[in-house]
Write a protein that holds these residues in place. Sequence first.
Motif, short mmCIF file in Angstrom:
data_model
loop_
_atom_site.label_atom_id
_atom_site.label_comp_id
_atom_site.label_asym_id
_atom_site.label_seq_id
_atom_site.Cartn_x
_atom_site.Cartn_y
_atom_site.Cartn_z
N LEU A 169 28.88 39.24 35.35
CA LEU A 169 30.20 39.04 34.74
C LEU A 169 30.10 38.65 33.28
O LEU A 169 31.09 38.74 32.55
CB LEU A 169 30.98 37.97 35.51
N ASN A 210 38.80 49.44 37.83
CA ASN A 210 37.43 49.53 37.33
C ASN A 210 36.44 49.53 38.48
O ASN A 210 36.51 48.69 39.38
CB ASN A 210 37.12 48.36 36.39
N ARG A 251 32.22 49.68 39.39
CA ARG A 251 30.87 49.46 38.87
C ARG A 251 29.85 49.91 39.90
O ARG A 251 29.97 49.61 41.09
CB ARG A 251 30.66 47.98 38.53
N GLU A 294 36.68 46.09 40.88
CA GLU A 294 37.20 44.89 40.24
C GLU A 294 38.47 44.41 40.95
O GLU A 294 39.35 45.22 41.27
CB GLU A 294 37.49 45.16 38.77
N ASN A 295 38.55 43.10 41.19
CA ASN A 295 39.76 42.59 41.84
C ASN A 295 40.92 42.56 40.85
O ASN A 295 40.76 42.80 39.65
CB ASN A 295 39.50 41.20 42.44
N GLY A 341 40.73 40.33 37.77
CA GLY A 341 39.78 40.73 36.74
C GLY A 341 38.64 39.76 36.53
O GLY A 341 37.96 39.84 35.50
N ASP A 342 38.41 38.86 37.50
CA ASP A 342 37.35 37.87 37.34
C ASP A 342 36.23 38.01 38.35
O ASP A 342 35.33 37.18 38.41
CB ASP A 342 37.93 36.46 37.44
N GLU A 343 36.27 39.08 39.15
CA GLU A 343 35.25 39.24 40.18
C GLU A 343 35.22 40.70 40.63
O GLU A 343 36.22 41.44 40.49
CB GLU A 343 35.55 38.33 41.38
N TYR A 344 34.07 41.10 41.16
CA TYR A 344 33.92 42.46 41.70
C TYR A 344 33.63 42.37 43.19
O TYR A 344 32.78 41.59 43.63
CB TYR A 344 32.81 43.21 40.98
#
Length: 393
Positions: free
Chosen positions: A78, A332, A334, A348-349, A352-355
């Motif tokens: 991150l 998004n 990855r 991406e959740n 926007g702070d975790e995948y």
Amino acid sequence: MKLYALLLLGFSTTILAFSPPVYTARSISSKVPVNINKNALHLSSDTETDSQTPPTTPSENAAPSTKEEINKTLRIPLTYNEMIQQTSQAMMDAYKQMGMSRQIVRILLPRDASSGQLGEYYEAEAETSGKMSQEQMKLVPCDESWQGGIMQLYRAASPTAKDILRQLSPTTATTGVPPKIIEDRDIDESGVDGVGLFYTLTGSDSSPSTSSANGRGGGGGGLFGPSVTLPTLSENDMCIFVQPTQEVVDTIEDLTNQSTSPSNEKSSPLIALLNPQWRNVDDALDVASKSDSPFGKLASFLGGKGSSLRRLDALGYRSTYTLEGYVCKGGNIRLIKRFDSDWIVFAENDKGDEYVRVGEMVERPKYQDVERMLEEKGVGYKYARDLGLAPKL
């Protein structure tokens, strides 16, 4: 009589005061125990007995060994520092465990968090030196959203390559002093192709030497350009070609042959290709160029990457770490892979702070595969989630 009783009571109290204490099992267990684990370097603050705290076995702290265990440990970095640490760790594991001294690495690049919109005339460069700047940077795929083109990508890839070399260099760990890093732009003949060569100088015999690639049409130089100088790398030195193109494969080949130890490949210096400019996926020209037929040679001449990939494969270059991404269903995505793992897909959740992990495959997932993984996980389109028409991720 009362006087005699008082004297006897005082004598008994004195004996008890100077006698050694008698510990019971309960009084011992109520004291703070010393952690006798050989791996511990401090006193335990736990109030329970040592018998209730089983010693840590070596298998609990052992690094994951199987592919399934490695797949479970992979996470999307991150922050910029996390990405540098994860990338350098994968490169070092591949070098030490598998003897892979010729590596191909693809990663995201740092970008200023306040300049992510398309159409802006000016975008501030990502600062990687300060801690606050590193925490505020975004990690962005190398796609068309970089309106400055390949040179803007190079400005972001240059400090990234330097930080990877500093992390990998043995002098940083042993002495705390980062190595001397040289940037060589002579291999970029036009000066605007965004290609660079970065290497460390740690050994006494490390010095630049004139390359024999001059005149072969690779890496600039020859009769119509400046001569290309390549470093003589010692065993502890490391080298990274940043954003190499097919035109510099000659230079890569010369430096690789020059730096390879004939007796032991593990003692050869590490040479890596960072974010090559040829794509990870194939188009029609790439597929045709992988053939040795006359048509395949024509496809290679027209820009197909097949011939270049065959030469790099013969030199021993293998992909050791890949972190890339794109957009699927408006969100998004990855993709991450190490040399010893499968392809792991993350989404991406909505914050926007975790995948979130959505799937994995042995081969590189296609866009349709990722879309199918999202559907199986019940992940809807991003606009539908934003409007409350689909569950949040």
